[in-house]
Design a protein around this motif. Structure first.
Motif, PDB file in Angstrom:
ATOM      1  N   THR A 318       0.888  -1.183   0.116  1.00  0.00           N
ATOM      2  CA  THR A 318      -0.101  -0.117  -0.137  1.00  0.00           C
ATOM      3  C   THR A 318       0.672   1.337  -0.110  1.00  0.00           C
ATOM      4  OG1 THR A 318      -0.040   0.022   2.498  1.00  0.00           O
ATOM      5  CG2 THR A 318      -1.895  -1.119   1.077  1.00  0.00           C
ATOM      6  N   CYS A 319       2.257   1.062  -0.045  1.00  0.00           N
ATOM      7  CA  CYS A 319       3.155   2.327  -0.023  1.00  0.00           C
ATOM      8  C   CYS A 319       3.520   2.770  -1.400  1.00  0.00           C
ATOM      9  CB  CYS A 319       4.221   1.978   0.819  1.00  0.00           C
ATOM     10  SG  CYS A 319       5.619   3.127   0.907  1.00  0.00           S
ATOM     11  N   SER A 320       3.498   4.233  -1.466  1.00  0.00           N
ATOM     12  CA  SER A 320       3.993   4.899  -2.739  1.00  0.00           C
ATOM     13  C   SER A 320       5.241   5.443  -2.593  1.00  0.00           C
ATOM     14  CB  SER A 320       2.859   6.067  -3.365  1.00  0.00           C
ATOM     15  OG  SER A 320       2.907   6.843  -2.109  1.00  0.00           O
ATOM     16  N   ILE A 321       5.815   5.366  -3.834  1.00  0.00           N
ATOM     17  CA  ILE A 321       7.304   6.083  -3.554  1.00  0.00           C
ATOM     18  C   ILE A 321       7.441   7.360  -4.462  1.00  0.00           C
ATOM     19  CG2 ILE A 321       9.663   5.445  -3.877  1.00  0.00           C
ATOM     20  CD1 ILE A 321       8.744   2.587  -4.231  1.00  0.00           C
ATOM     21  N   ALA A 322       8.239   8.320  -3.935  1.00  0.00           N
ATOM     22  CA  ALA A 322       8.523   9.585  -4.748  1.00  0.00           C
ATOM     23  C   ALA A 322       9.770  10.099  -4.545  1.00  0.00           C
ATOM     24  CB  ALA A 322       7.494  10.774  -4.291  1.00  0.00           C
ATOM     25  N   ILE A 323      10.287  10.426  -5.483  1.00  0.00           N
ATOM     26  CA  ILE A 323      11.803  11.288  -5.445  1.00  0.00           C
ATOM     27  C   ILE A 323      11.540  12.651  -6.285  1.00  0.00           C
ATOM     28  CG2 ILE A 323      14.107  11.068  -6.116  1.00  0.00           C
ATOM     29  CD1 ILE A 323      13.981   8.068  -6.450  1.00  0.00           C
ATOM     30  N   PRO A 324      11.282  13.757  -5.356  1.00  0.00           N
ATOM     31  CA  PRO A 324      11.216  14.850  -5.869  1.00  0.00           C
ATOM     32  C   PRO A 324      11.898  15.536  -7.067  1.00  0.00           C
ATOM     33  CG  PRO A 324      10.653  14.971  -3.628  1.00  0.00           C
ATOM     34  CD  PRO A 324      11.359  13.621  -3.992  1.00  0.00           C
ATOM     35  N   GLU A 325      13.543  15.494  -6.657  1.00  0.00           N
ATOM     36  CA  GLU A 325      14.468  16.013  -7.534  1.00  0.00           C
ATOM     37  C   GLU A 325      14.449  15.261  -9.111  1.00  0.00           C
ATOM     38  OE1 GLU A 325      15.413  16.577  -3.464  1.00  0.00           O
ATOM     39  OE2 GLU A 325      14.663  14.777  -4.515  1.00  0.00           O
ATOM     40  N   LEU A 326      13.814  14.178  -9.155  1.00  0.00           N
ATOM     41  CA  LEU A 326      13.618  13.427 -10.606  1.00  0.00           C
ATOM     42  C   LEU A 326      12.248  13.505 -10.768  1.00  0.00           C
ATOM     43  CD1 LEU A 326      15.605  10.023  -9.812  1.00  0.00           C
ATOM     44  CD2 LEU A 326      16.519  12.275 -10.511  1.00  0.00           C
ATOM     45  N   GLU A 327      11.353  14.356 -10.378  1.00  0.00           N
ATOM     46  CA  GLU A 327      10.063  14.598 -10.738  1.00  0.00           C
ATOM     47  C   GLU A 327       9.241  12.994 -10.860  1.00  0.00           C
ATOM     48  OE1 GLU A 327       9.722  17.126 -13.857  1.00  0.00           O
ATOM     49  OE2 GLU A 327      10.380  18.758 -12.746  1.00  0.00           O
ATOM     50  N   PHE A 328       9.547  12.029  -9.862  1.00  0.00           N
ATOM     51  CA  PHE A 328       9.183  10.566  -9.971  1.00  0.00           C
ATOM     52  C   PHE A 328       8.266  10.503  -8.980  1.00  0.00           C
ATOM     53  CE2 PHE A 328      10.131   6.060  -8.531  1.00  0.00           C
ATOM     54  CZ  PHE A 328       9.557   5.640 -10.006  1.00  0.00           C
ATOM     55  N   GLU A 329       7.282   9.639  -9.442  1.00  0.00           N
ATOM     56  CA  GLU A 329       6.393   9.109  -8.398  1.00  0.00           C
ATOM     57  C   GLU A 329       5.639   7.672  -8.959  1.00  0.00           C
ATOM     58  OE1 GLU A 329       2.308  10.129  -5.542  1.00  0.00           O
ATOM     59  OE2 GLU A 329       3.280  11.683  -7.003  1.00  0.00           O
ATOM     60  N   LEU A 330       5.829   6.604  -7.852  1.00  0.00           N
ATOM     61  CA  LEU A 330       5.207   5.370  -8.071  1.00  0.00           C
ATOM     62  C   LEU A 330       4.368   5.063  -7.045  1.00  0.00           C
ATOM     63  CD1 LEU A 330       6.273   3.197  -9.983  1.00  0.00           C
ATOM     64  CD2 LEU A 330       7.378   2.171  -8.205  1.00  0.00           C
ATOM     65  N   GLY A 331       2.988   4.893  -7.807  1.00  0.00           N
ATOM     66  CA  GLY A 331       1.937   4.585  -6.944  1.00  0.00           C
ATOM     67  C   GLY A 331       1.815   3.227  -6.104  1.00  0.00           C
ATOM     68  N   MET A 332       1.159   3.276  -5.284  1.00  0.00           N
ATOM     69  CA  MET A 332       0.798   2.117  -4.333  1.00  0.00           C
ATOM     70  C   MET A 332       0.557   0.536  -5.171  1.00  0.00           C
ATOM     71  SD  MET A 332      -2.763   2.170  -2.461  1.00  0.00           S
ATOM     72  CE  MET A 332      -2.276   3.960  -1.278  1.00  0.00           C
ATOM     73  N   GLY A 333       1.167  -0.501  -4.806  1.00  0.00           N
ATOM     74  CA  GLY A 333       0.694  -1.685  -5.485  1.00  0.00           C
ATOM     75  C   GLY A 333       1.439  -1.868  -6.625  1.00  0.00           C
ATOM     76  N   ILE A 334       2.421  -0.997  -7.210  1.00  0.00           N
ATOM     77  CA  ILE A 334       2.995  -1.506  -8.281  1.00  0.00           C
ATOM     78  C   ILE A 334       4.140  -2.396  -8.266  1.00  0.00           C
ATOM     79  CG2 ILE A 334       4.579  -0.557 -10.440  1.00  0.00           C
ATOM     80  CD1 ILE A 334       2.615   2.029 -10.024  1.00  0.00           C
ATOM     81  N   LEU A 335       5.109  -1.932  -7.217  1.00  0.00           N
ATOM     82  CA  LEU A 335       6.083  -3.141  -6.900  1.00  0.00           C
ATOM     83  C   LEU A 335       5.829  -4.129  -5.928  1.00  0.00           C
ATOM     84  CD1 LEU A 335       9.373  -0.593  -6.708  1.00  0.00           C
ATOM     85  CD2 LEU A 335       8.996  -2.401  -8.229  1.00  0.00           C
ATOM     86  N   GLY A 336       4.761  -4.069  -5.615  1.00  0.00           N
ATOM     87  CA  GLY A 336       4.344  -4.879  -4.467  1.00  0.00           C
ATOM     88  C   GLY A 336       4.887  -4.594  -2.834  1.00  0.00           C
ATOM     89  N   GLY A 337       4.710  -5.672  -2.067  1.00  0.00           N
ATOM     90  CA  GLY A 337       5.472  -5.607  -0.951  1.00  0.00           C
ATOM     91  C   GLY A 337       7.004  -5.978  -0.756  1.00  0.00           C
TER      92      GLY A 337
END
Length: 450
Positions: A318-337
């Motif tokens: 259920t966790c999302s990932i973001a790296i603001p310096e790269l303007e990158f965001e990965l939504g929840m569930g994409i990489l799994g646990g």
């Protein structure tokens, strides 16, 4: 029982005077002539009944024999076994921490996690000492049988000698370490030099004893059924469980391995891994072993050094990932646990976005997208090599994600953890809005089942 007594005819006073560095003429130790168990001559035992501030009453006994020079010191609690056990965890990083007073009861275990070192309960007498004194006592215990080890098993003696040197280096404070005293009786103690204010380097945890600990303290008999339950729970934590499943890639029969893992300063998680012998496909997944937390968690880390790449990381599904310096965001569930390191997570992100991206390879390759993805991969490599600083943000509405604090139990200056109330939309996505757990009554065909 009388609360006051006379010692050596010096006057009336409390049975348990406060512990003080200054000698007291009125409340000195009681001296008793007793038998020396080393030479069987008479020696002298001194008993001191005293009270430790912000703790409780104790009895300090010290024996010395003038005939053979044998000495023995120990401490006993003068109070009852407490209703709960206690665990003291102190982060030792200064000379003041080494000088903290410590009361270690017979029933307490002593651990130094950094060295994977433990002194089990009831293997040493109780002691009133300091953190440094406990280390010296452990060193003395290991050195005691070294001459015999060197004569019978030199290899073991050499390894013990190496470990003794590691214990001695702890006192030099080249690197901070953690001392844990776990006492089911609740009668051990580590000093808070800032009392009554909070001690940021000291964590105190009270817990309910289990049946095994009650039996160890002589409070109740540990029944066969309780032993069986305890052994089953221990087996679940130590063994890797296997169950049959189908490969998600080729649908062939495969085996899934599952293990419970306790993450320090966090919670218990379940790690699952599947390996298909037919097609070679491998999957691994991590699930939280607990319930959805009452609050969501947002973890922000400022990556400044290659050593940050070694931090343990738990990313729930259920966790999302973001790296603001790269303007990158990965939504929840994409990489799994995942339970991995920070470097492992960034490597998985690179593989997902670049290596496995159908727009990066093959006939559908777009030159413009190719350049952008190649630039993104290069920046990720710079972050992993420590050449580029960046923020990593883990946002988990379920509160089941974790990033290792290298300074635990102290706050991490590079990391912030924010707890927040979930929105209605986040609760809807987690399926919590329709979940009823209070005053629930099961129904069948519209009728309440009694």
């Amino acid at each position: 029982m009388a609360l006051n007594c006379s010692q050596s005819g010096r006057g009336i006073g409390p049975v348990f005077p406060d512990l003080s560095a200054e000698d007291s003429e009125d409340f000195g130790p009681t001296q008793i002539e007793s038998l020396c168990m080393n030479c069987y001559q008479n020696g002298m035992t001194r008993l001191l009944l005293t009270k430790i501030p912000f703790f409780r009453e104790i009895i300090v006994s010290s024996f010395a024999c003038d005939n053979c020079g044998w000495v023995n010191n120990e401490i006993q609690s003068a109070g009852k076994i407490q209703e709960q056990g206690v665990r003291y965890t102190v982060h030792v990083s200064s000379r003041q921490d080494l000088n903290r007073e410590v009361v270690k009861a017979d029933s307490a275990s002593t651990k130094i996690p950094e060295l994977d070192f433990e002194i089990p309960p009831f293997t040493q007498k109780g002691a009133l000492s300091t953190v440094e004194g406990l280390i010296d006592r452990a060193v003395g215990g290991l050195e005691q049988n070294q001459p015999a080890r060197k004569a019978t098993d030199p290899d073991v003696a050499y390894k013990v000698e190496e470990f003794i040197e590691k214990l001695k280096k702890l006192k030099e404070l080249e690197t901070p370490f953690t001392l844990v005293i776990d006492d089911p009786s609740g009668n051990s103690f580590i000093e808070n030099p800032y009392a009554p204010q909070k001690d940021e380097a000291l964590m105190i945890t009270h817990y309910k004893r289990n049946a095994k600990q009650d039996s160890m303290l002589g409070l109740q008999e540990w029944t066969q059924e309780e032993k069986k339950t305890e052994n089953i729970q221990e087996d679940l934590r130590n063994e890797v469980l296997q169950f049959p499943t189908n490969c998600p890639e080729c649908n062939a029969s495969a085996e899934t391995n599952m293990k419970l893992v306790q993450i320090p300063h966090f919670k218990e998680v379940i790690i699952m891994a599947t390996n298909c012998e037919a097609c070679g496909h491998r999957t691994n997944e991590v699930k939280s072993g607990g319930a959805t937390e009452p609050l969501g968690t947002k973890i922000s880390l400022w990556i400044t050094d290659p050593s940050d790449m070694t931090r343990d990381l738990l990313k729930s599904e259920t966790c999302s990932i973001a790296i603001p310096e790269l303007e990158f965001e990965l939504g929840m569930g994409i990489l799994g646990g995942k339970f991995t390191t920070l470097e492992g997570l960034l490597a998985d992100v690179k593989e997902l976005i670049v290596t496995k991206n159908p727009f990066f390879i093959g006939d559908s390759n777009d030159p413009e997208k190719f350049v952008k993805l190649k630039e993104f991969a290069s920046k990720l490599d710079e972050i992993m090599l420590g050449k580029k600083e960046a923020h990593l943000i883990l946002n988990d509405p379920a509160g089941n994600s974790y990033l290792q604090n290298l300074y635990a139990p102290d706050p991490d200056p590079q990391m912030t953890i924010e707890k927040y109330e979930r929105t209605f939309e986040q609760n809807e996505e987690l399926g919590l809005n329709d979940m009823k757990t209070e005053n629930y009554q099961p129904q069948k065909n519209g009728q309440i089942v009694q």
